[in-house]
Design a protein around this motif. Structure first.
Motif, PDB file in Angstrom:
ATOM      1  N   TYR A  45       0.862  -1.174   0.000  1.00 50.25           N
ATOM      2  CA  TYR A  45       0.000   0.000   0.000  1.00 50.25           C
ATOM      3  C   TYR A  45       0.901   1.227   0.000  1.00 50.25           C
ATOM      4  CZ  TYR A  45      -3.404  -3.536   1.221  1.00 50.25           C
ATOM      5  OH  TYR A  45      -4.190  -4.662   1.203  1.00 50.25           O
ATOM      6  N   SER A  51      -3.496   9.989  -0.417  1.00 47.39           N
ATOM      7  CA  SER A  51      -4.190   8.902  -1.115  1.00 47.39           C
ATOM      8  C   SER A  51      -3.302   7.655  -1.110  1.00 47.39           C
ATOM      9  CB  SER A  51      -4.543   9.303  -2.549  1.00 47.39           C
ATOM     10  OG  SER A  51      -3.382   9.419  -3.325  1.00 47.39           O
ATOM     11  N   GLU A  53      -2.476   3.877  -2.942  1.00 47.40           N
ATOM     12  CA  GLU A  53      -2.605   2.975  -4.087  1.00 47.40           C
ATOM     13  C   GLU A  53      -2.137   1.594  -3.649  1.00 47.40           C
ATOM     14  OE1 GLU A  53      -3.817   3.772  -7.132  1.00 47.40           O
ATOM     15  OE2 GLU A  53      -4.168   5.823  -6.480  1.00 47.40           O
ATOM     16  N   GLU A  54      -2.847   0.573  -4.096  1.00 42.83           N
ATOM     17  CA  GLU A  54      -2.550  -0.798  -3.709  1.00 42.83           C
ATOM     18  C   GLU A  54      -1.928  -1.542  -4.892  1.00 42.83           C
ATOM     19  OE1 GLU A  54      -5.145  -4.713  -2.354  1.00 42.83           O
ATOM     20  OE2 GLU A  54      -6.055  -2.728  -2.229  1.00 42.83           O
ATOM     21  N   TRP A  70      -0.431  -2.793 -10.159  1.00 41.22           N
ATOM     22  CA  TRP A  70      -1.407  -1.973  -9.456  1.00 41.22           C
ATOM     23  C   TRP A  70      -2.751  -2.692  -9.480  1.00 41.22           C
ATOM     24  CZ3 TRP A  70       0.783   1.421  -6.599  1.00 41.22           C
ATOM     25  CH2 TRP A  70       1.909   2.129  -7.022  1.00 41.22           C
TER      26      TRP A  70
END
Length: 125
Positions: A45, A51, A53-54, A70
């Motif tokens: 992560y 913010s 993003e994984e 992603w």
């Protein structure tokens, strides 16, 4: 419009063991790649400006490479950090593979240059 694969190479003055720690661990990636990095259950992560993003780890080999995708990206798109050795100079080379729209490859390459510059600073290069 599908994205195109592109590759960037950076000579690095450090051992593959040390470099791999900066490419494949949450602590190492948190030093240069993102503001915050957490790893849970094979997923990373990455946090920037509030913010997150994984990304999932698709493949990895100790001191050789790690490939991320992603979450939500097409199955054939990924970003990869690979550690190579120049056969001529025996120097360690960081090879980054990523995908971008053709019109965005230059900007994406500049972003990687900026990120890698930060990595080199952390490595003392």
């Amino acid at each position: 419009m599908s994205k195109q694969k592109f590759t960037l190479e950076y000579p690095v003055r450090c051992s593959p063991t040390i470099l791999y720690e900066f490419l494949a661990t949450s602590n190492g990636l948190g030093e240069w790649f993102a503001e915050t990095v957490d790893e849970r259950d094979g997923k990373f992560y990455f946090g920037w400006n509030g913010s997150v993003e994984e990304a999932e780890v698709l493949e990895k080999e100790e001191e050789s490479f790690i490939r991320f995708r992603w979450v939500g990206a097409p199955k054939d798109e990924y970003f990869e950090f690979r550690i190579d050795k120049s056969e001529i100079t025996n120097q360690t080379i960081l090879v980054i593979t990523d995908f971008a729209e053709k019109k965005d490859i230059k900007d994406q390459s500049q972003l990687w240059d900026y990120q890698v510059k930060d990595l080199f600073h952390r490595l003392g290069n």
